[in-house]
Structure formats: structure tokens, C-alpha cells
Design a protein around this motif. Structure first.
Motif, mmCIF file in Angstrom:
data_model
loop_
_atom_site.group_PDB
_atom_site.id
_atom_site.type_symbol
_atom_site.label_atom_id
_atom_site.label_comp_id
_atom_site.label_asym_id
_atom_site.label_seq_id
_atom_site.Cartn_x
_atom_site.Cartn_y
_atom_site.Cartn_z
ATOM 1 N N PRO A 30 0.805 -1.222 0.000
ATOM 2 C CA PRO A 30 0.000 0.000 0.000
ATOM 3 C C PRO A 30 0.841 1.277 0.000
ATOM 4 C CG PRO A 30 -0.773 -1.527 1.694
ATOM 5 C CD PRO A 30 0.490 -2.098 1.122
ATOM 6 N N GLU A 31 2.005 1.251 0.639
ATOM 7 C CA GLU A 31 2.854 2.461 0.644
ATOM 8 C C GLU A 31 3.472 2.722 -0.731
ATOM 9 O OE1 GLU A 31 3.479 5.042 2.923
ATOM 10 O OE2 GLU A 31 1.634 4.124 3.632
ATOM 11 N N VAL A 32 3.850 1.671 -1.444
ATOM 12 C CA VAL A 32 4.395 1.833 -2.800
ATOM 13 C C VAL A 32 3.326 2.431 -3.713
ATOM 14 C CG1 VAL A 32 5.229 0.564 -4.833
ATOM 15 C CG2 VAL A 32 6.128 0.017 -2.565
ATOM 16 N N MET A 33 2.079 2.016 -3.516
ATOM 17 C CA MET A 33 0.976 2.439 -4.388
ATOM 18 C C MET A 33 0.243 3.683 -3.884
ATOM 19 S SD MET A 33 1.401 0.321 -6.770
ATOM 20 C CE MET A 33 -0.037 0.556 -7.797
ATOM 21 N N ARG A 34 0.708 4.246 -2.802
ATOM 22 C CA ARG A 34 0.030 5.375 -2.156
ATOM 23 C C ARG A 34 -0.297 6.524 -3.102
ATOM 24 N NH1 ARG A 34 2.752 8.796 2.752
ATOM 25 N NH2 ARG A 34 1.067 10.301 3.026
ATOM 26 N N TYR A 35 0.664 6.965 -3.903
ATOM 27 C CA TYR A 35 0.465 8.123 -4.787
ATOM 28 C C TYR A 35 0.019 7.723 -6.190
ATOM 29 C CZ TYR A 35 2.875 10.543 -1.033
ATOM 30 O OH TYR A 35 3.231 11.054 0.200
ATOM 31 N N LEU A 36 -0.287 6.456 -6.364
ATOM 32 C CA LEU A 36 -0.735 5.963 -7.674
ATOM 33 C C LEU A 36 -2.192 5.535 -7.650
ATOM 34 C CD1 LEU A 36 2.488 3.911 -8.294
ATOM 35 C CD2 LEU A 36 1.857 6.018 -9.454
ATOM 36 N N THR A 37 -2.537 4.772 -6.622
ATOM 37 C CA THR A 37 -3.899 4.242 -6.538
ATOM 38 C C THR A 37 -4.526 4.486 -5.170
ATOM 39 O OG1 THR A 37 -3.144 2.091 -5.726
ATOM 40 C CG2 THR A 37 -3.306 2.368 -8.142
ATOM 41 N N GLY A 38 -3.878 5.279 -4.343
ATOM 42 C CA GLY A 38 -4.364 5.463 -2.978
ATOM 43 C C GLY A 38 -4.060 4.269 -2.097
ATOM 44 N N GLY A 39 -3.162 3.386 -2.555
ATOM 45 C CA GLY A 39 -2.752 2.224 -1.777
ATOM 46 C C GLY A 39 -3.385 0.921 -2.211
ATOM 47 N N LYS A 40 -4.262 0.964 -3.213
ATOM 48 C CA LYS A 40 -4.905 -0.269 -3.688
ATOM 49 C C LYS A 40 -3.915 -1.095 -4.509
ATOM 50 C CE LYS A 40 -9.297 2.088 -4.083
ATOM 51 N NZ LYS A 40 -9.822 3.080 -5.005
ATOM 52 N N PRO A 41 -3.864 -2.413 -4.274
ATOM 53 C CA PRO A 41 -2.953 -3.268 -5.047
ATOM 54 C C PRO A 41 -3.458 -3.471 -6.474
ATOM 55 C CG PRO A 41 -4.280 -4.602 -3.569
ATOM 56 C CD PRO A 41 -4.621 -3.163 -3.266
ATOM 57 N N THR A 42 -2.548 -3.867 -7.345
ATOM 58 C CA THR A 42 -2.896 -4.194 -8.727
ATOM 59 C C THR A 42 -3.280 -5.668 -8.775
ATOM 60 O OG1 THR A 42 -1.251 -2.590 -9.479
ATOM 61 C CG2 THR A 42 -2.068 -4.170 -11.111
ATOM 62 N N PRO A 43 -4.449 -5.998 -9.305
ATOM 63 C CA PRO A 43 -4.856 -7.410 -9.378
ATOM 64 C C PRO A 43 -3.935 -8.237 -10.286
ATOM 65 C CG PRO A 43 -6.723 -5.944 -9.830
ATOM 66 C CD PRO A 43 -5.486 -5.101 -9.806
ATOM 67 N N ARG A 44 -3.743 -9.490 -9.941
ATOM 68 C CA ARG A 44 -2.909 -10.406 -10.734
ATOM 69 C C ARG A 44 -3.358 -10.426 -12.192
ATOM 70 N NH1 ARG A 44 0.593 -14.771 -10.829
ATOM 71 N NH2 ARG A 44 0.992 -14.744 -8.600
ATOM 72 N N SER A 45 -4.660 -10.479 -12.429
ATOM 73 C CA SER A 45 -5.150 -10.550 -13.810
ATOM 74 C C SER A 45 -4.705 -9.331 -14.618
ATOM 75 C CB SER A 45 -6.675 -10.672 -13.839
ATOM 76 O OG SER A 45 -7.275 -9.534 -13.234
ATOM 77 N N ARG A 46 -4.672 -8.167 -13.991
ATOM 78 C CA ARG A 46 -4.233 -6.959 -14.714
ATOM 79 C C ARG A 46 -2.729 -7.012 -15.014
ATOM 80 N NH1 ARG A 46 -3.420 -1.048 -13.363
ATOM 81 N NH2 ARG A 46 -3.480 -0.140 -15.445
ATOM 82 N N VAL A 47 -1.947 -7.491 -14.038
ATOM 83 C CA VAL A 47 -0.502 -7.634 -14.262
ATOM 84 C C VAL A 47 -0.262 -8.606 -15.415
ATOM 85 C CG1 VAL A 47 1.665 -8.494 -13.280
ATOM 86 C CG2 VAL A 47 0.171 -7.021 -11.914
ATOM 87 N N GLU A 48 -0.925 -9.747 -15.395
ATOM 88 C CA GLU A 48 -0.694 -10.784 -16.406
ATOM 89 C C GLU A 48 -1.236 -10.410 -17.780
ATOM 90 O OE1 GLU A 48 -0.773 -14.773 -13.569
ATOM 91 O OE2 GLU A 48 -2.620 -14.128 -14.540
ATOM 92 N N GLN A 49 -2.388 -9.773 -17.829
ATOM 93 C CA GLN A 49 -3.057 -9.536 -19.105
ATOM 94 C C GLN A 49 -2.816 -8.155 -19.707
ATOM 95 O OE1 GLN A 49 -7.153 -10.536 -18.324
ATOM 96 N NE2 GLN A 49 -6.571 -12.482 -17.414
ATOM 97 N N GLU A 50 -2.445 -7.167 -18.880
ATOM 98 C CA GLU A 50 -2.255 -5.810 -19.397
ATOM 99 C C GLU A 50 -0.841 -5.276 -19.193
ATOM 100 O OE1 GLU A 50 -5.210 -2.953 -18.041
ATOM 101 O OE2 GLU A 50 -6.624 -4.591 -17.713
#
Length: 188
Positions: A30-50
Motif C-alpha cells: 500500500p505504501e508503494v501504491m500510495r500516490y498511484l492508486t491510494g494504496g490499492k494493489p494491482t490485481p494479478r489478472s491486470r498484471v498478467e493480461q495488461e
């Protein structure tokens, strides 16, 4: 390991299809993603498919530009990534965007500055780049410090429309930039 660039403490290498878990581990913090998504993780499907397919496509489409996995020389550990790529929709490579995302365990060690400086140097000396820019939220002080340490200077504050606003959006985004001529003057 196909090394694109080497610094004192890092290898920057091409991503491979085997990097899904590295990307997930980075984007799950969440700290890595704080200024990108408000701390929400990226879903596996998005990493794999996009995300990973888009990263891998850069290597053939625009050699010398794209995304690189950052690996700590001393440990062989994946510490994050850098990108050095033309603005979305751009037709040339004379203006490129610098970006970075590092694991929290790599913060405060100077890796973002070290990798960024190496990419800037290669861009200006080997790739014909004329201007490097980087953007972040105005409230992201750590990223702004990296940009300044790399010689980029603040050129504008802007207020994009956020589909899903996160804390700090009201202060806007900042763009920092450095031209090849400015960089060359500082080398002497």
C-alpha cells in the motif's frame, strides 16, 4: 539475465514473463501504491493480461526505451523498475518520460537517483533524446527529491481530472524536466 544497463549497485534488465510475481509483490504494498492508486494493489489478472504484455512489447517496438527490472547487484534481489519511454501517443523519441517504482525495502538508499541518472545519461548520449520529463503528485516529496537530484527542475503544476481521487489530489500534479543542452552544460 540480459542486462540493459549497469550502475554501481544495480543491474537494469529486460522484464520477462517470469516477472509476474515481482510486479505483484511491488504493487501489493500500500505504501508503494500510495500516490498511484491510494494504496490499492494491482490485481494479478491486470498484471498478467495488461501490464506485463505492455512492458514486453516495448522492447521490439522501441529498442532502447521502455521498462527495466532493477536488480540489486549485491543480493540479486528485484528492487523495482524504471521506465524511460516516449509520452503516450508520441510519434518520436526526442522527449521521454522517466519513471520509477521501488520496493519499500529499497527506499532511502539512492537507488531511484542512481538508476534514473544512468537512464538520463544513456538517453542524452546514445538515444538522441532532447528532453526528459517526470511527473508525480505534488505531495509526493520523496519522488520530487529524486527528480531534483537528477537535475530535473519544476516546470509546471497541473490539475488533471481524477476518475477516483486519492488523498493529496487537490494539490495537483507536478512535472519536472531537463533538456539535453542543460544536462551537457552541467557535465563540464
Amino acid at each position: 539475465m540480459q542486462i540493459y544497463l549497469e550502475t554501481d549497485r544495480l543491474y537494469l534488465r529486460h522484464f520477462t514473463p517470469d516477472d509476474v510475481d515481482n510486479l505483484l509483490g511491488l504493487d501489493d504494498d500500500p505504501e508503494v501504491m500510495r500516490y498511484l492508486t491510494g494504496g490499492k494493489p494491482t490485481p494479478r489478472s491486470r498484471v498478467e493480461q495488461e501490464l506485463l504484455p505492455r512492458i514486453l512489447a516495448y522492447y521490439d517496438r522501441l529498442p532502447g526505451f521502455g521498462y527495466w527490472a532493477a536488480v540489486e547487484k549485491a543480493t540479486g534481489a528485484f528492487v523495482g523498475w524504471f521506465h524511460f519511454r516516449p509520452r503516450e501517443g508520441a510519434t518520436g523519441t526526442d522527449e521521454v518520460e522517466l519513471g520509477y517504482r521501488l520496493r519499500r525495502s529499497a527506499w532511502g538508499k539512492g537507488y531511484a537517483t542512481e538508476g534514473s541518472r544512468a537512464l538520463i545519461r544513456r538517453g542524452f548520449t546514445e538515444l538522441g533524446v532532447q528532453r526528459v520529463f517526470a511527473q508525480t503528485m505534488a505531495v509526493n516529496r520523496a519522488s520530487r527529491r529524486v527528480m531534483e537530484k537528477c537535475g530535473l527542475r519544476l516546470v509546471r503544476v497541473f490539475y488533471p481530472d481524477w476518475e477516483d481521487p486519492i488523498p493529496g489530489y487537490e494539490e495537483g500534479e507536478v512535472e519536472y524536466a531537463l533538456t539535453r543542452d542543460e544536462w551537457l552544460q552541467r557535465q563540464h
